[in-house]
Design an enzyme around this catalytic site. Structure first.
Site, PDB file in Angstrom:
ATOM      1  N   GLU A  53      29.193  63.705  38.325  1.00 19.02           N
ATOM      2  CA  GLU A  53      29.607  63.325  37.089  1.00 19.02           C
ATOM      3  C   GLU A  53      31.185  62.871  37.262  1.00 19.02           C
ATOM      4  O   GLU A  53      31.675  62.023  36.338  1.00 19.02           O
ATOM      5  CB  GLU A  53      29.664  64.453  36.141  1.00 19.02           C
ATOM      6  CG  GLU A  53      28.130  64.896  35.826  1.00 19.02           C
ATOM      7  CD  GLU A  53      28.188  66.109  34.743  1.00 19.02           C
ATOM      8  OE1 GLU A  53      29.297  66.683  34.240  1.00 19.02           O
ATOM      9  OE2 GLU A  53      27.121  66.604  34.317  1.00 19.02           O
ATOM     10  N   ASP A  83      25.371  80.250  20.709  1.00 16.19           N
ATOM     11  CA  ASP A  83      26.182  78.789  21.026  1.00 16.19           C
ATOM     12  C   ASP A  83      26.046  78.185  22.411  1.00 16.19           C
ATOM     13  O   ASP A  83      26.582  77.043  22.386  1.00 16.19           O
ATOM     14  CB  ASP A  83      27.666  79.177  20.729  1.00 16.19           C
ATOM     15  CG  ASP A  83      28.227  80.213  21.892  1.00 16.19           C
ATOM     16  OD1 ASP A  83      27.415  80.597  22.893  1.00 16.19           O
ATOM     17  OD2 ASP A  83      29.583  80.454  21.885  1.00 16.19           O
ATOM     18  N   GLU A 118      32.530  59.265  30.090  1.00 16.18           N
ATOM     19  CA  GLU A 118      33.919  59.087  30.237  1.00 16.18           C
ATOM     20  C   GLU A 118      34.537  60.582  31.142  1.00 16.18           C
ATOM     21  O   GLU A 118      33.900  61.585  30.750  1.00 16.18           O
ATOM     22  CB  GLU A 118      35.087  59.196  28.999  1.00 16.18           C
ATOM     23  CG  GLU A 118      34.923  57.872  28.233  1.00 16.18           C
ATOM     24  CD  GLU A 118      35.750  58.094  26.749  1.00 16.18           C
ATOM     25  OE1 GLU A 118      36.842  58.315  27.045  1.00 16.18           O
ATOM     26  OE2 GLU A 118      35.079  57.840  25.880  1.00 16.18           O
TER      27      GLU A 118
END
Length: 148
Positions: A53, A83, A118
């Site tokens: 990544e 979550d 990004e």
């Protein structure tokens, strides 16, 4: 819905900034990480995801002052629960159990790749948004560890 094991990395640079990536699938900022493949060691998966990544690798060697191996990670925590649910663009939902490691020594030039559009370094008080609830939980845990 399926439950998968994930591995993630908190990388801190000497300025105390943390490395984050913006996910291509939902535009949210997160830590580098992803799925642990069957039979893969969790820490190896975390390092693979970091490289895929961001193009960064963990720096290896010894800290002369402390005599400690600088490539050894600290276990920041294991995160699961409501979550950690993530729904992908194809509609599939995954309940993640994520093992998160803290590294203080990485090398290379940050370049977003794979499923990150990004990547960059951010101060703990200037983290980019949007972020998921679990990503915020990662940073609460990190802040407690660093006494920030």
């Amino acid at each position: 819905m399926v439950q998968l094991v994930g591995a993630g990395v908190v990388c801190l640079n000497p300025a105390g900034e943390v490395l984050m990536v913006r996910r291509a699938d939902n535009g949210q900022w997160d830590l580098p990480g992803g799925r642990v493949e069957p039979g893969e060691e969790v820490r190896a998966a975390a390092l693979r995801e970091l490289l895929e990544e961001t193009g960064l690798r963990v720096a290896y060697g010894m800290n002369v002052a402390t005599g400690m191996n600088i490539s050894e990670p600290e276990l920041l925590g294991v995160f699961s629960g409501p979550d950690t649910l993530h729904t992908y663009p194809d509609g599939n939902t995954v309940a993640w159990v994520t093992v998160l490691y803290l590294y203080r020594n990485v090398r290379g030039v940050v370049q977003a790749a794979d499923d990150a559009c990004e990547a960059g370094w951010f101060g703990l008080r200037t983290l980019p948004s949007p972020r998921s609830a679990v990503t915020d939980r990662y940073f609460h845990t990190l802040a407690a560890r660093l006494s920030v």
